[in-house]
Write a protein that holds these residues in place. Structure first.
Motif, PDB file in Angstrom:
ATOM      1  N   UNK A 193      84.173  21.375  95.103  1.00 22.85           N
ATOM      2  CA  UNK A 193      85.422  21.589  95.836  1.00 22.85           C
ATOM      3  C   UNK A 193      85.477  22.971  96.473  1.00 22.85           C
ATOM      4  N   UNK A 194      84.551  23.860  96.104  1.00 24.02           N
ATOM      5  CA  UNK A 194      84.554  25.184  96.720  1.00 24.02           C
ATOM      6  C   UNK A 194      84.351  25.110  98.228  1.00 24.02           C
ATOM      7  N   UNK A 195      83.623  24.095  98.714  1.00 26.07           N
ATOM      8  CA  UNK A 195      83.361  23.997 100.154  1.00 26.07           C
ATOM      9  C   UNK A 195      84.656  23.792 100.925  1.00 26.07           C
ATOM     10  N   UNK A 196      85.524  22.938 100.410  1.00 29.17           N
ATOM     11  CA  UNK A 196      86.827  22.735 101.047  1.00 29.17           C
ATOM     12  C   UNK A 196      87.700  23.973 100.905  1.00 29.17           C
ATOM     13  N   UNK A 197      87.600  24.641  99.767  1.00 26.63           N
ATOM     14  CA  UNK A 197      88.418  25.833  99.544  1.00 26.63           C
ATOM     15  C   UNK A 197      88.025  26.959 100.512  1.00 26.63           C
TER      16      UNK A 197
END
Length: 242
Positions: A193-197
């Motif tokens: 989910x870091x990519x979206x964050x």
């Protein structure tokens, strides 16, 4: 022969053109269990980017030793925390211990092209960009399979909506972040989910950015690990629950 040069394991060595070393940028490479290939990945990368920090995220193999042997600065997590956590550790190192103008996020398994990374840094300099995001879809043809392509396109649409940015590829690990943008990234999502964050945080910065066409090489090595499939599953989970 290096395992990175063996066709049955992963991609052949890149034929890199002669170029001046990029000394105002550091590569930030998150690393987890890539001992067969990471030494050659770092060696090739350092032919263009001599400054490399690798964050070993609790690997159970000799990954950290291999990266260190290739000349990278290696930071070790004692346990596996996730790619987002590894990137944040690398970002903190650059901000606290270096005067880097740019950070370049780069994968450890040989899927990214170092000449693409250098071209992205050059675009950031010449166009005064704070963020350059790699896109595997801007160049037209892509080796991405149909299911993964649909997932990535959906992720890009969701990322565009939540960030206010018009994106074609929201989950590409090749990025350039200028120091002022890097200082405003605060990753609390440790895993995929870091990519979206990252995209959402960039969208709030009001700093100049653009996407840049890049090539992603899905090697037999990465496919054998099931990486492409599992990353697709993780992206779906990210879209549903982030």
């Amino acid at each position: 022969m290096s395992p990175y040069d063996t066709a049955s394991r992963t991609a052949p060595a890149q034929d890199l053109p002669e170029a001046a070393p990029v000394t105002d940028a550091w590569l930030v490479i998150p690393l987890f269990n890539e001992a067969p290939v990471v030494r050659e990945v770092v060696t090739q990368a350092r032919s263009v980017f001599p400054l490399v920090v690798v964050v070993d995220d609790g690997s159970a193999d000799a990954s950290a030793d291999e990266a260190e042997a290739a000349g990278a600065v290696v930071i070790r997590h004692p346990i596996n925390l996730g790619q987002g956590a590894a990137l944040q550790t690398g970002f903190s190192y650059l901000l606290e211990r270096t005067d880097a103008t740019y950070a370049v996020t780069f994968d450890a398994d040989g899927q990214h092209c170092v000449t693409d990374a250098a071209a992205m840094v050059r675009a950031a300099r010449e166009e005064d960009l704070a963020v350059v995001l790699g896109s595997r879809f801007l160049a037209g043809a892509s080796s991405v399979g149909l299911v993964r392509r649909l997932i990535l396109r959906t992720a890009a649409l969701v990322g565009s909506r939540t960030s206010g940015m018009r994106l074609t590829d929201a989950h590409n690990g090749l990025r350039v972040l200028r120091r002022d943008a890097l200082a405003r990234i605060d990753l609390t999502q440790n895993r995929m989910a870091h990519a979206s964050q990252i995209v959402r945080q960039i969208g709030t910065m009001s700093l100049p950015w653009r996407e840049f066409p890049v090539t992603i090489t899905y090697t037999e090595y990465s496919r054998a690990k099931g990486q492409s499939l599992w990353n697709s599953v993780n992206i779906l989970v990210d879209l549903l629950f982030s």
